[in-house]
Write a protein that holds these residues in place. Structure first.
Motif, PDB file in Angstrom:
ATOM      1  N   SER A  95      -3.135  12.099  -0.179  1.00 33.65           N
ATOM      2  CA  SER A  95      -3.557  13.429   0.261  1.00 33.65           C
ATOM      3  C   SER A  95      -3.682  13.523   1.773  1.00 33.65           C
ATOM      4  O   SER A  95      -4.068  14.568   2.297  1.00 33.65           O
ATOM      5  N   HIS A  96      -3.387  12.434   2.486  1.00 37.41           N
ATOM      6  CA  HIS A  96      -3.435  12.446   3.951  1.00 37.41           C
ATOM      7  C   HIS A  96      -2.124  11.886   4.507  1.00 37.41           C
ATOM      8  O   HIS A  96      -2.087  10.781   5.063  1.00 37.41           O
ATOM      9  N   PRO A  97      -1.031  12.612   4.353  1.00 40.18           N
ATOM     10  CA  PRO A  97       0.285  12.097   4.770  1.00 40.18           C
ATOM     11  C   PRO A  97       0.395  11.824   6.261  1.00 40.18           C
ATOM     12  O   PRO A  97       1.259  11.052   6.680  1.00 40.18           O
ATOM     13  N   ARG A  98      -0.472  12.428   7.077  1.00 39.24           N
ATOM     14  CA  ARG A  98      -0.390  12.189   8.514  1.00 39.24           C
ATOM     15  C   ARG A  98      -0.740  10.753   8.879  1.00 39.24           C
ATOM     16  O   ARG A  98      -0.357  10.264   9.939  1.00 39.24           O
ATOM     17  N   LEU A  99      -1.496  10.073   8.007  1.00 38.91           N
ATOM     18  CA  LEU A  99      -1.883   8.700   8.285  1.00 38.91           C
ATOM     19  C   LEU A  99      -0.787   7.704   7.953  1.00 38.91           C
ATOM     20  O   LEU A  99      -0.853   6.549   8.378  1.00 38.91           O
ATOM     21  N   ILE A 100       0.205   8.127   7.178  1.00 39.73           N
ATOM     22  CA  ILE A 100       1.228   7.200   6.699  1.00 39.73           C
ATOM     23  C   ILE A 100       1.989   6.575   7.862  1.00 39.73           C
ATOM     24  O   ILE A 100       2.169   5.359   7.928  1.00 39.73           O
ATOM     25  N   GLY A 101       2.442   7.409   8.796  1.00 42.78           N
ATOM     26  CA  GLY A 101       3.244   6.905   9.909  1.00 42.78           C
ATOM     27  C   GLY A 101       2.490   5.912  10.765  1.00 42.78           C
ATOM     28  O   GLY A 101       3.010   4.845  11.107  1.00 42.78           O
ATOM     29  N   SER A 102       1.246   6.236  11.119  1.00 44.70           N
ATOM     30  CA  SER A 102       0.469   5.354  11.983  1.00 44.70           C
ATOM     31  C   SER A 102       0.125   4.044  11.285  1.00 44.70           C
ATOM     32  O   SER A 102       0.160   2.975  11.892  1.00 44.70           O
ATOM     33  N   MET A 103      -0.198   4.099   9.998  1.00 46.85           N
ATOM     34  CA  MET A 103      -0.526   2.885   9.250  1.00 46.85           C
ATOM     35  C   MET A 103       0.690   1.986   9.098  1.00 46.85           C
ATOM     36  O   MET A 103       0.610   0.768   9.226  1.00 46.85           O
ATOM     37  N   ARG A 104       1.834   2.578   8.815  1.00 52.99           N
ATOM     38  CA  ARG A 104       3.056   1.776   8.665  1.00 52.99           C
ATOM     39  C   ARG A 104       3.414   1.107   9.989  1.00 52.99           C
ATOM     40  O   ARG A 104       3.804  -0.059  10.020  1.00 52.99           O
ATOM     41  N   SER A 105       3.256   1.841  11.090  1.00 50.23           N
ATOM     42  CA  SER A 105       3.557   1.269  12.400  1.00 50.23           C
ATOM     43  C   SER A 105       2.616   0.113  12.717  1.00 50.23           C
ATOM     44  O   SER A 105       3.043  -0.933  13.225  1.00 50.23           O
TER      45      SER A 105
ATOM     46  N   ILE B  95       0.832  -1.200   0.000  1.00 48.32           N
ATOM     47  CA  ILE B  95       0.000   0.000   0.000  1.00 48.32           C
ATOM     48  C   ILE B  95       0.868   1.252   0.000  1.00 48.32           C
ATOM     49  O   ILE B  95       0.539   2.273  -0.607  1.00 48.32           O
ATOM     50  N   PHE B  96       2.030   1.167   0.644  1.00 44.90           N
ATOM     51  CA  PHE B  96       2.936   2.312   0.677  1.00 44.90           C
ATOM     52  C   PHE B  96       3.637   2.491  -0.664  1.00 44.90           C
ATOM     53  O   PHE B  96       3.898   3.618  -1.094  1.00 44.90           O
ATOM     54  N   LEU B  97       3.921   1.380  -1.326  1.00 45.16           N
ATOM     55  CA  LEU B  97       4.477   1.449  -2.672  1.00 45.16           C
ATOM     56  C   LEU B  97       3.456   2.057  -3.627  1.00 45.16           C
ATOM     57  O   LEU B  97       3.801   2.891  -4.478  1.00 45.16           O
ATOM     58  N   THR B  98       2.195   1.676  -3.469  1.00 41.28           N
ATOM     59  CA  THR B  98       1.130   2.239  -4.301  1.00 41.28           C
ATOM     60  C   THR B  98       0.982   3.734  -4.062  1.00 41.28           C
ATOM     61  O   THR B  98       0.769   4.511  -5.001  1.00 41.28           O
ATOM     62  N   MET B  99       1.111   4.133  -2.813  1.00 45.78           N
ATOM     63  CA  MET B  99       1.050   5.556  -2.496  1.00 45.78           C
ATOM     64  C   MET B  99       2.184   6.306  -3.172  1.00 45.78           C
ATOM     65  O   MET B  99       1.994   7.426  -3.680  1.00 45.78           O
ATOM     66  N   ALA B 100       3.369   5.685  -3.182  1.00 47.08           N
ATOM     67  CA  ALA B 100       4.513   6.325  -3.830  1.00 47.08           C
ATOM     68  C   ALA B 100       4.276   6.490  -5.324  1.00 47.08           C
ATOM     69  O   ALA B 100       4.660   7.500  -5.918  1.00 47.08           O
ATOM     70  N   PHE B 101       3.631   5.499  -5.941  1.00 46.09           N
ATOM     71  CA  PHE B 101       3.298   5.607  -7.360  1.00 46.09           C
ATOM     72  C   PHE B 101       2.377   6.794  -7.618  1.00 46.09           C
ATOM     73  O   PHE B 101       2.610   7.604  -8.517  1.00 46.09           O
TER      74      PHE B 101
ATOM     75  N   ALA C 106      -7.284   3.162  -2.165  1.00 47.02           N
ATOM     76  CA  ALA C 106      -6.731   3.579  -0.873  1.00 47.02           C
ATOM     77  C   ALA C 106      -5.410   4.312  -1.057  1.00 47.02           C
ATOM     78  O   ALA C 106      -5.159   5.331  -0.406  1.00 47.02           O
ATOM     79  N   GLY C 107      -4.552   3.804  -1.942  1.00 44.36           N
ATOM     80  CA  GLY C 107      -3.268   4.460  -2.177  1.00 44.36           C
ATOM     81  C   GLY C 107      -3.441   5.853  -2.719  1.00 44.36           C
ATOM     82  O   GLY C 107      -2.721   6.782  -2.334  1.00 44.36           O
ATOM     83  N   HIS C 108      -4.408   6.034  -3.608  1.00 41.24           N
ATOM     84  CA  HIS C 108      -4.666   7.363  -4.187  1.00 41.24           C
ATOM     85  C   HIS C 108      -5.199   8.324  -3.127  1.00 41.24           C
ATOM     86  O   HIS C 108      -4.797   9.495  -3.068  1.00 41.24           O
ATOM     87  N   LEU C 109      -6.103   7.834  -2.268  1.00 45.40           N
ATOM     88  CA  LEU C 109      -6.693   8.701  -1.245  1.00 45.40           C
ATOM     89  C   LEU C 109      -5.696   9.054  -0.144  1.00 45.40           C
ATOM     90  O   LEU C 109      -5.680  10.178   0.359  1.00 45.40           O
ATOM     91  N   LEU C 110      -4.869   8.085   0.227  1.00 44.29           N
ATOM     92  CA  LEU C 110      -3.936   8.309   1.334  1.00 44.29           C
ATOM     93  C   LEU C 110      -2.811   9.265   0.976  1.00 44.29           C
ATOM     94  O   LEU C 110      -2.173   9.828   1.874  1.00 44.29           O
TER      95      LEU C 110
END
Length: 214
Positions: free
Chosen positions: A168-178, A27-33, A162-166
């Motif tokens: 625009s919400h970078p604050r969620l990245i850290g908590s989701m990865r954790s 999902i994080f790779l998709t976000m990077a795309f 989800a990757g496209h929506l997330l």
């Protein structure tokens, strides 16, 4: 009819769990795309489907080849997800790596098909460990593979959304990865133990033979 529907539901639920547990990092790779303005949105979606589809096809072929082997021996493949889970549990001691600009494709091609190929290639390479989880599960119930394919397709679409929506919400990245780093090892360990439980037939005959001789 009821039994068939119940079986379909169980297989579909297992498919959701398989895809989610093995593609949390994706999902994080998709976000990077999607965060890369050089990549077309349509090329990303098509590339994700091609990449996941390739992994599913390879798993199906390998599972088909294992049909000539005793189910108890196939169940020993459960050591793969178990090992992956234990390895991930060990790796959790390392600090989480933040999502960087270079997590996507360093030099994105301009042509649509080239972008599809690039996204598909990175997706398949990133999901190489998925084969170790999918193959033993597919081999357990080969007739359920069409249901897995349907679920994986829907989950791939969900991952793209989800990757496209997330993005625009970078604050969620850290908590989701954790959260993913904490849950994934245990999911893989449970899955590995569940698959290995079918290998008990390899141990019981030996134990019975030993008891007879004593």
């Amino acid at each position: 009819m009821v039994a068939s529907a119940f079986h379909f539901f169980n297989v579909a639920l297992l498919g959701v769990g398989l895809f989610a547990s093995t593609n949390i990092d994706d999902i994080f790779l998709t976000m990077a795309f999607f965060a890369d303005p050089r990549l077309r949105r349509s090329a990303i979606v098509v590339g994700k489907f091609v990449g996941i589809g390739a992994l599913t096809l390879l798993s199906t072929i390998a599972a088909a080849g294992s049909l000539v082997v005793s189910p108890e021996w196939i169940a020993l493949l459960g050591f793969v997800p178990l090992g992956l889970g234990l390895h991930a549990l060990w790796m959790n001691r390392r600090p989480a790596v933040a999502l960087a600009d270079g997590d996507g494709i360093e030099q994105a091609p301009r042509a649509f098909l080239a972008q599809v190929g690039a996204v598909a290639g990175v997706t398949a390479a990133n999901g190489g460990d998925n084969l170790g989880v999918y193959i033993p599960v597919f081999a357990e119930d080969f007739s359920a593979i069409p249901v897995f394919v349907l679920v994986f397709a829907l989950m791939t679409l969900l991952w793209c959304v989800a990757g496209h929506l997330l993005v625009s919400h970078p604050r969620l990245i850290g908590s989701m990865r954790s959260l993913s780093r904490r849950l994934l090892p245990y999911v893989l360990i449970v899955l590995g133990v569940w698959i290995l439980s079918d290998a008990i037939g390899l141990v019981l005959p030996a134990a019975d033979a030993a008891s007879i001789h004593t």
